[in-house]
Design a protein around this motif. Structure first.
Motif, mmCIF file in Angstrom:
data_model
loop_
_atom_site.group_PDB
_atom_site.id
_atom_site.type_symbol
_atom_site.label_atom_id
_atom_site.label_comp_id
_atom_site.label_asym_id
_atom_site.label_seq_id
_atom_site.Cartn_x
_atom_site.Cartn_y
_atom_site.Cartn_z
ATOM 1 N N ILE A 106 107.979 17.532 122.788
ATOM 2 C CA ILE A 106 108.088 17.182 124.208
ATOM 3 C C ILE A 106 107.898 15.684 124.368
ATOM 4 C CG2 ILE A 106 105.641 17.720 124.739
ATOM 5 C CD1 ILE A 106 106.761 18.688 127.567
ATOM 6 N N MET A 107 108.725 15.109 125.231
ATOM 7 C CA MET A 107 108.587 13.682 125.528
ATOM 8 C C MET A 107 108.518 13.533 127.042
ATOM 9 S SD MET A 107 110.634 10.518 123.956
ATOM 10 C CE MET A 107 112.097 10.124 124.862
ATOM 11 N N GLY A 108 107.482 12.854 127.483
ATOM 12 C CA GLY A 108 107.343 12.536 128.901
ATOM 13 C C GLY A 108 107.480 11.039 129.075
ATOM 14 N N ASN A 109 107.506 10.625 130.326
ATOM 15 C CA ASN A 109 107.501 9.197 130.610
ATOM 16 C C ASN A 109 106.547 8.955 131.769
ATOM 17 O OD1 ASN A 109 108.403 6.560 130.102
ATOM 18 N ND2 ASN A 109 109.809 6.649 131.835
ATOM 19 N N PHE A 110 105.667 7.981 131.587
ATOM 20 C CA PHE A 110 104.721 7.621 132.641
ATOM 21 C C PHE A 110 104.864 6.129 132.906
ATOM 22 C CE2 PHE A 110 102.893 11.413 130.634
ATOM 23 C CZ PHE A 110 102.777 12.221 131.759
ATOM 24 N N ASP A 111 105.643 5.819 133.903
ATOM 25 C CA ASP A 111 106.019 4.435 134.205
ATOM 26 C C ASP A 111 105.977 4.265 135.718
ATOM 27 O OD1 ASP A 111 107.104 1.935 134.320
ATOM 28 O OD2 ASP A 111 109.056 2.478 133.479
ATOM 29 N N PRO A 112 104.755 4.146 136.289
ATOM 30 C CA PRO A 112 104.600 4.189 137.748
ATOM 31 C C PRO A 112 105.411 3.142 138.494
ATOM 32 C CG PRO A 112 102.496 3.680 136.625
ATOM 33 C CD PRO A 112 103.491 3.994 135.563
ATOM 34 N N ASP A 113 105.814 2.079 137.813
ATOM 35 C CA ASP A 113 106.550 1.010 138.507
ATOM 36 C C ASP A 113 108.062 1.136 138.350
ATOM 37 O OD1 ASP A 113 104.132 -0.159 139.276
ATOM 38 O OD2 ASP A 113 103.946 -1.170 137.331
ATOM 39 N N HIS A 114 108.524 2.228 137.745
ATOM 40 C CA HIS A 114 109.970 2.361 137.516
ATOM 41 C C HIS A 114 110.718 2.323 138.849
ATOM 42 C CE1 HIS A 114 113.814 3.604 135.938
ATOM 43 N NE2 HIS A 114 113.319 3.555 134.715
ATOM 44 N N GLU A 115 111.850 1.612 138.871
ATOM 45 C CA GLU A 115 112.574 1.475 140.155
ATOM 46 C C GLU A 115 113.130 2.814 140.640
ATOM 47 O OE1 GLU A 115 116.097 -0.953 139.812
ATOM 48 O OE2 GLU A 115 116.289 -0.498 137.684
ATOM 49 N N ILE A 116 113.402 3.745 139.726
ATOM 50 C CA ILE A 116 113.898 5.063 140.135
ATOM 51 C C ILE A 116 112.716 6.027 140.195
ATOM 52 C CG2 ILE A 116 115.429 6.990 139.527
ATOM 53 C CD1 ILE A 116 117.225 4.933 138.094
ATOM 54 N N GLU A 117 112.475 6.592 141.366
ATOM 55 C CA GLU A 117 111.282 7.427 141.563
ATOM 56 C C GLU A 117 111.208 8.575 140.553
ATOM 57 O OE1 GLU A 117 110.970 9.110 145.454
ATOM 58 O OE2 GLU A 117 108.944 9.864 145.069
ATOM 59 N N ALA A 118 112.336 9.201 140.282
ATOM 60 C CA ALA A 118 112.344 10.377 139.395
ATOM 61 C C ALA A 118 111.952 10.027 137.956
ATOM 62 C CB ALA A 118 113.719 11.033 139.419
ATOM 63 N N PHE A 119 111.902 8.750 137.639
ATOM 64 C CA PHE A 119 111.548 8.352 136.272
ATOM 65 C C PHE A 119 110.124 7.798 136.186
ATOM 66 C CE2 PHE A 119 116.343 7.552 135.517
ATOM 67 C CZ PHE A 119 116.544 8.906 135.290
ATOM 68 N N ARG A 120 109.344 7.950 137.251
ATOM 69 C CA ARG A 120 107.981 7.375 137.224
ATOM 70 C C ARG A 120 106.979 8.247 136.490
ATOM 71 N NH1 ARG A 120 108.423 5.251 143.410
ATOM 72 N NH2 ARG A 120 110.070 3.751 142.936
ATOM 73 N N ALA A 121 107.173 9.563 136.529
ATOM 74 C CA ALA A 121 106.255 10.471 135.813
ATOM 75 C C ALA A 121 106.958 11.802 135.636
ATOM 76 C CB ALA A 121 104.970 10.670 136.605
ATOM 77 N N GLY A 122 107.140 12.221 134.415
ATOM 78 C CA GLY A 122 107.764 13.530 134.243
ATOM 79 C C GLY A 122 108.202 13.823 132.825
ATOM 80 N N ILE A 123 108.947 14.917 132.753
ATOM 81 C CA ILE A 123 109.449 15.384 131.456
ATOM 82 C C ILE A 123 110.771 14.677 131.182
ATOM 83 C CG2 ILE A 123 110.282 17.399 130.174
ATOM 84 C CD1 ILE A 123 108.559 19.104 132.172
ATOM 85 N N TRP A 124 110.880 14.136 130.001
ATOM 86 C CA TRP A 124 112.105 13.438 129.618
ATOM 87 C C TRP A 124 112.896 14.332 128.655
ATOM 88 C CZ3 TRP A 124 111.703 7.676 127.556
ATOM 89 C CH2 TRP A 124 112.995 7.126 127.457
ATOM 90 N N ARG A 125 112.222 14.892 127.690
ATOM 91 C CA ARG A 125 112.908 15.756 126.714
ATOM 92 C C ARG A 125 111.996 16.928 126.346
ATOM 93 N NH1 ARG A 125 116.135 11.538 124.544
ATOM 94 N NH2 ARG A 125 117.424 11.043 126.320
ATOM 95 N N LEU A 126 112.605 18.053 126.057
ATOM 96 C CA LEU A 126 111.848 19.206 125.557
ATOM 97 C C LEU A 126 112.755 19.995 124.630
ATOM 98 C CD1 LEU A 126 109.476 21.185 125.514
ATOM 99 C CD2 LEU A 126 110.286 22.132 127.672
#
Ligand SMILES: CC(C)(COP(=O)(O)OP(=O)(O)OC[C@H]1O[C@@H](n2cnc3c(N)ncnc32)[C@H](O)[C@@H]1OP(=O)(O)O)[C@@H](O)C(=O)NCCC(=O)NCCS
Length: 154
Positions: free
Chosen positions: A58-78
């Motif tokens: 599983i790969m997540g991404n935690f990037d609170p400043d990302h310009e796209i809201e959907a990429f600020r915290a969540g599942i990237w790959r599973l």
């Protein structure tokens, strides 16, 4: 089942995770995700293992400043190995990511998926993700709220 970080010892088994052929169009191979994580320091990677056996990545991404809201915290790959599917491994991996998110103070996590007969839509809906109705890069955007988690039986 246990969660493990990637190590030189388990890397070979991690990149050998194989899906059902008809699922391969829905997620990148593990080796590609690890390469992407190398150049994206906000990525969070874990394996689900059972003893020496690697069941899932599983790969997540935690990037609170990302310009796209959907990429600020969540599942990237599973990627759950074909041989390990259907026995709660995917759910275990998502719960682990939810715990990580809560520990970081994140209130909701996202996941994006491609629609299709062999895709993961039913899995994520079952786990409580709610589509927003919008699409991003041709994929369904959905979120799961993490508060009141103790009361939800997902
Ligand atoms: C989708 C995937 C992660 C599910 O993993 P899994 O370990 O088989 O799922 P689990 O056993 O934890 O299933 C949890 C629940 O979801 C259900 N479920 C799993 N896959 C489903 C699907 N494709 N459609 C509908 N329901 C599904 C299970 O029946 C189970 O329900 P239950 O609690 O009523 O028994 C796995 O099939 C996979 O790796 N697919 C290929 C890659 C992929 O699409 N990844 C997601 C990219 S974003």
């Amino acid at each position: 089942m246990e969660l493990e970080s990637l190590t030189p010892e388990n890397l070979g088994k991690a990149v050998s995770i194989t899906l059902r052929p008809e699922q391969e169009a829905f997620v990148a191979p593990v080796v590609q995700s690890i390469a992407e994580a190398y150049v994206n320091p906000t990525a969070w990677l874990r394996l689900v293992v059972d003893g020496d056996e690697v069941l899932a990545f599983i790969m997540g991404n935690f990037d609170p400043d990302h310009e796209i809201e959907a990429f600020r915290a969540g599942i990237w790959r599973l990627n759950v190995a074909a041989s390990a599917q259907g026995r709660g491994v995917g759910r275990f991996a998502v719960r682990a990511l939810e715990e990580e998110a809560r520990a970081r103070g994140v209130k909701r996590i996202s996941v994006l998926w491609e629609r299709g007969e062999h895709g993961p839509e039913g899995f994520y809906l079952k786990l409580g993700f709610v589509p927003t109705g919008e699409e991003l890069f041709g994929e369904v955007v959905s979120y799961k709220d993490l508060h009141n988690q103790g009361k939800v039986s997902a």
